[in-house]
Write a protein that holds these residues in place. Structure first.
Motif, PDB file in Angstrom:
ATOM      1  N   MET A  96       0.804  -1.115   0.071  1.00  0.00           N
ATOM      2  CA  MET A  96      -0.036  -0.186   0.138  1.00  0.00           C
ATOM      3  C   MET A  96       0.937   1.170  -0.113  1.00  0.00           C
ATOM      4  SD  MET A  96      -2.631  -1.275   2.938  1.00  0.00           S
ATOM      5  CE  MET A  96      -4.006  -0.044   2.603  1.00  0.00           C
ATOM      6  N   LEU A  97       0.766   2.079  -0.969  1.00  0.00           N
ATOM      7  CA  LEU A  97       1.550   3.364  -0.960  1.00  0.00           C
ATOM      8  C   LEU A  97       0.611   4.561  -0.560  1.00  0.00           C
ATOM      9  CD1 LEU A  97       2.709   2.846  -4.787  1.00  0.00           C
ATOM     10  CD2 LEU A  97       3.730   1.985  -2.277  1.00  0.00           C
ATOM     11  N   ASP A  98       0.889   5.103   0.756  1.00  0.00           N
ATOM     12  CA  ASP A  98       0.209   5.948   1.279  1.00  0.00           C
ATOM     13  C   ASP A  98      -1.341   6.023   1.324  1.00  0.00           C
ATOM     14  OD1 ASP A  98       1.730   8.396   2.536  1.00  0.00           O
ATOM     15  OD2 ASP A  98      -0.052   9.746   1.738  1.00  0.00           O
ATOM     16  N   SER A  99      -1.738   4.795   1.738  1.00  0.00           N
ATOM     17  CA  SER A  99      -3.077   4.567   1.713  1.00  0.00           C
ATOM     18  C   SER A  99      -3.585   4.079   3.318  1.00  0.00           C
ATOM     19  CB  SER A  99      -3.522   3.247   1.109  1.00  0.00           C
ATOM     20  OG  SER A  99      -3.177   3.289  -0.366  1.00  0.00           O
ATOM     21  N   PRO A 100      -3.513   5.023   4.386  1.00  0.00           N
ATOM     22  CA  PRO A 100      -3.515   4.872   5.703  1.00  0.00           C
ATOM     23  C   PRO A 100      -5.085   4.353   6.095  1.00  0.00           C
ATOM     24  CG  PRO A 100      -3.397   7.264   5.386  1.00  0.00           C
ATOM     25  CD  PRO A 100      -3.020   6.480   3.840  1.00  0.00           C
ATOM     26  N   ILE A 101      -4.717   3.412   7.061  1.00  0.00           N
ATOM     27  CA  ILE A 101      -6.420   2.778   7.489  1.00  0.00           C
ATOM     28  C   ILE A 101      -6.782   3.738   8.150  1.00  0.00           C
ATOM     29  CG2 ILE A 101      -7.254   0.668   8.283  1.00  0.00           C
ATOM     30  CD1 ILE A 101      -4.966  -0.829   7.355  1.00  0.00           C
ATOM     31  N   ILE A 102      -8.032   4.083   8.131  1.00  0.00           N
ATOM     32  CA  ILE A 102      -8.923   4.924   8.679  1.00  0.00           C
ATOM     33  C   ILE A 102      -9.620   4.035   9.934  1.00  0.00           C
ATOM     34  CG2 ILE A 102     -10.619   6.565   9.219  1.00  0.00           C
ATOM     35  CD1 ILE A 102     -10.114   6.962   5.817  1.00  0.00           C
ATOM     36  N   ALA A 103      -9.304   4.204  11.213  1.00  0.00           N
ATOM     37  CA  ALA A 103      -9.624   3.156  12.338  1.00  0.00           C
ATOM     38  C   ALA A 103     -10.082   4.025  13.680  1.00  0.00           C
ATOM     39  CB  ALA A 103      -8.723   2.282  12.530  1.00  0.00           C
ATOM     40  N   GLY A 104     -10.615   3.461  14.609  1.00  0.00           N
ATOM     41  CA  GLY A 104     -10.895   4.050  15.846  1.00  0.00           C
ATOM     42  C   GLY A 104     -11.774   5.490  15.588  1.00  0.00           C
ATOM     43  N   SER A 216       3.020  13.824   3.889  1.00  0.00           N
ATOM     44  CA  SER A 216       1.728  13.448   3.348  1.00  0.00           C
ATOM     45  C   SER A 216       0.496  13.900   4.368  1.00  0.00           C
ATOM     46  CB  SER A 216       1.346  11.895   3.279  1.00  0.00           C
ATOM     47  OG  SER A 216       0.149  11.537   3.228  1.00  0.00           O
ATOM     48  N   ARG A 217      -0.300  14.733   3.891  1.00  0.00           N
ATOM     49  CA  ARG A 217      -1.166  15.355   4.646  1.00  0.00           C
ATOM     50  C   ARG A 217      -2.403  14.447   4.796  1.00  0.00           C
ATOM     51  NH1 ARG A 217      -6.301  17.701   2.555  1.00  0.00           N
ATOM     52  NH2 ARG A 217      -7.065  19.032   3.943  1.00  0.00           N
ATOM     53  N   GLU A 218      -2.599  13.465   4.032  1.00  0.00           N
ATOM     54  CA  GLU A 218      -3.647  12.387   4.187  1.00  0.00           C
ATOM     55  C   GLU A 218      -3.045  11.490   5.387  1.00  0.00           C
ATOM     56  OE1 GLU A 218      -4.741  14.123   0.448  1.00  0.00           O
ATOM     57  OE2 GLU A 218      -2.733  13.538   1.508  1.00  0.00           O
ATOM     58  N   LEU A 219      -1.778  11.307   5.547  1.00  0.00           N
ATOM     59  CA  LEU A 219      -1.285  10.588   6.597  1.00  0.00           C
ATOM     60  C   LEU A 219      -1.454  11.203   7.944  1.00  0.00           C
ATOM     61  CD1 LEU A 219       0.126   7.449   6.708  1.00  0.00           C
ATOM     62  CD2 LEU A 219       2.502   8.772   6.825  1.00  0.00           C
ATOM     63  N   ARG A 220      -1.199  12.445   7.952  1.00  0.00           N
ATOM     64  CA  ARG A 220      -1.431  13.261   9.360  1.00  0.00           C
ATOM     65  C   ARG A 220      -3.008  13.150   9.710  1.00  0.00           C
ATOM     66  NH1 ARG A 220       1.815  16.858   6.656  1.00  0.00           N
ATOM     67  NH2 ARG A 220       0.144  18.340   6.254  1.00  0.00           N
ATOM     68  N   GLN A 221      -3.796  13.449   8.424  1.00  0.00           N
ATOM     69  CA  GLN A 221      -5.376  13.245   9.031  1.00  0.00           C
ATOM     70  C   GLN A 221      -5.730  11.828   9.527  1.00  0.00           C
ATOM     71  OE1 GLN A 221      -6.933  14.342   5.260  1.00  0.00           O
ATOM     72  NE2 GLN A 221      -7.727  16.427   6.065  1.00  0.00           N
ATOM     73  N   CYS A 222      -5.191  10.717   8.780  1.00  0.00           N
ATOM     74  CA  CYS A 222      -5.784   9.604   9.070  1.00  0.00           C
ATOM     75  C   CYS A 222      -5.106   8.737  10.363  1.00  0.00           C
ATOM     76  CB  CYS A 222      -5.690   8.517   7.997  1.00  0.00           C
ATOM     77  SG  CYS A 222      -6.710   8.949   6.521  1.00  0.00           S
ATOM     78  N   GLY A 223      -3.704   9.363  10.658  1.00  0.00           N
ATOM     79  CA  GLY A 223      -3.065   8.592  11.470  1.00  0.00           C
ATOM     80  C   GLY A 223      -2.205   7.317  10.943  1.00  0.00           C
ATOM     81  N   LEU A 224      -1.330   6.683  11.771  1.00  0.00           N
ATOM     82  CA  LEU A 224      -0.716   5.602  11.424  1.00  0.00           C
ATOM     83  C   LEU A 224      -0.884   4.376  12.282  1.00  0.00           C
ATOM     84  CD1 LEU A 224       1.173   4.698   8.843  1.00  0.00           C
ATOM     85  CD2 LEU A 224       3.145   5.606  10.152  1.00  0.00           C
ATOM     86  N   ALA A 225      -1.385   4.464  13.214  1.00  0.00           N
ATOM     87  CA  ALA A 225      -1.488   3.463  14.215  1.00  0.00           C
ATOM     88  C   ALA A 225      -1.846   2.420  13.724  1.00  0.00           C
ATOM     89  CB  ALA A 225      -2.446   4.055  15.405  1.00  0.00           C
ATOM     90  N   ALA A 226      -3.199   2.090  12.991  1.00  0.00           N
ATOM     91  CA  ALA A 226      -3.837   0.998  12.750  1.00  0.00           C
ATOM     92  C   ALA A 226      -3.062   0.592  11.430  1.00  0.00           C
ATOM     93  CB  ALA A 226      -5.067   1.149  12.122  1.00  0.00           C
ATOM     94  N   THR A 227      -2.379   1.222  10.838  1.00  0.00           N
ATOM     95  CA  THR A 227      -1.352   0.582   9.641  1.00  0.00           C
ATOM     96  C   THR A 227      -0.366   0.129  10.099  1.00  0.00           C
ATOM     97  OG1 THR A 227      -2.453   2.430   8.120  1.00  0.00           O
ATOM     98  CG2 THR A 227      -0.436   1.240   7.536  1.00  0.00           C
TER      99      THR A 227
END
Length: 285
Positions: A96-104, A216-227
């Motif tokens: 996955m290339l900068d596709s952070p999983i949205i969770a929690g 990555s702005r998207e990474l900051r928005q979604c967070g990286l914990a779940a990924t």
């Protein structure tokens, strides 16, 4: 010929935008792809993208006799993971290339915003509605995007591929228009899946790797914990924003190759998919 790597594109960017990235991978893999998700009326854009997953699964289940590697950027990374969850026996692993999983709590907030119709402005959907779609010629496309800060960081070859291959003639002189329809791009942004975090919370029966953009702005928005919980040590960073595959295509190819080499040691699964019809390589589509 090496293993098949089926690549899925980001929202708004037809797959030919990634030609330079593919050229760096072709010595190791046979590259296949769906040209434009969401444009086949058999697979419409709906909440959570189930039909887009169907579109990817159709390519995998009808086209390949052996399990394949899946890789995807942004939208394409999500679709790759979701397709692999539905047909794990057909997949060797996912990058996955900068596709952070949205969770929690972030997933809950997004789900509520979608229900209330408040999810447009925080996402790229707001800008998509007014995106320019027509130019006098391919060079005008290139000049237009080159002047934009986000696109100015792109590799020049990739930007020229986007100007030429992501647009098409209108039939009026040299005029060109975007091939990825603006309303489809908009609907994809407005229907992001919000339950993927729950589905992968206990892990997956196939290896998953992730490459993140340092800016990555998207990474900051979604967070990286779940990924991070899902991929473990198979996490890499590349300098760049959310569109780092366009900014650094050769470095991206190198990261994909390295991560797939790591995933090859993942414990083998029993069983093999049934035979299906062969499909054309990317160059034949």
């Amino acid at each position: 010929m090496g293993d098949i790597l089926h690549f899925s594109h980001a929202n708004g960017f037809p797959v030919a935008t990634y030609r330079k990235l593919f050229a760096a991978l072709e010595g190791q893999f046979e590259i296949r792809a769906v040209d434009r998700f969401g444009h086949d009326p058999r697979y419409p854009v709906t909440r959570g993208w189930p039909h887009l997953v169907d579109e990817l699964l159709a390519a995998i289940t009808e086209g390949y006799r052996e399990p394949v590697w899946l890789a995807g950027h942004s939208l394409g990374g999500f679709l790759s993971l979701m397709a692999a969850l539905r047909a794990p026996e057909r997949v060797k692993g996912v990058v996955m290339l900068d596709s952070p999983i949205i969770a929690g709590w972030r997933a809950r907030v997004l789900r509520m915003a979608q229900t209330l119709g408040l999810d447009e402005r925080p996402s790229p959907a707001y800008r998509t509605k007014t995106r320019r779609t027509h130019w006098d010629n391919a060079d005008a496309v290139w000049q237009h995007f080159k002047a934009k800060p986000n696109f100015a960081r792109w590799d020049d070859d990739v930007l020229r591929d986007y100007a030429h291959h992501a647009t098409e003639p209108t039939g009026r002189a040299a005029e060109r228009t975007l091939r990825f329809q603006r309303d489809i791009e908009y609907r994809i942004y407005r229907t992001l899946p919000t339950r993927l975090g729950r589905r992968v919370a206990e892990g997956t029966p196939f290896p998953v790797a992730f490459v993140a953009g340092t800016r990555s702005r998207e990474l900051r928005q979604c967070g990286l914990a779940a990924t991070r919980r899902l991929v473990g040590a198979r996490l890499r960073y590349l300098e760049g924003g959310h569109l780092f595959p366009m900014e650094r295509p050769l470095d991206t190819a190198e990261a994909i190759l390295a991560l797939i080499d790591e995933m090859r040691t993942y414990p083998a699964r029993a069983g093999r998919p049934s035979q299906g019809r062969s499909t054309l390589p990317l160059s034949g589509r």
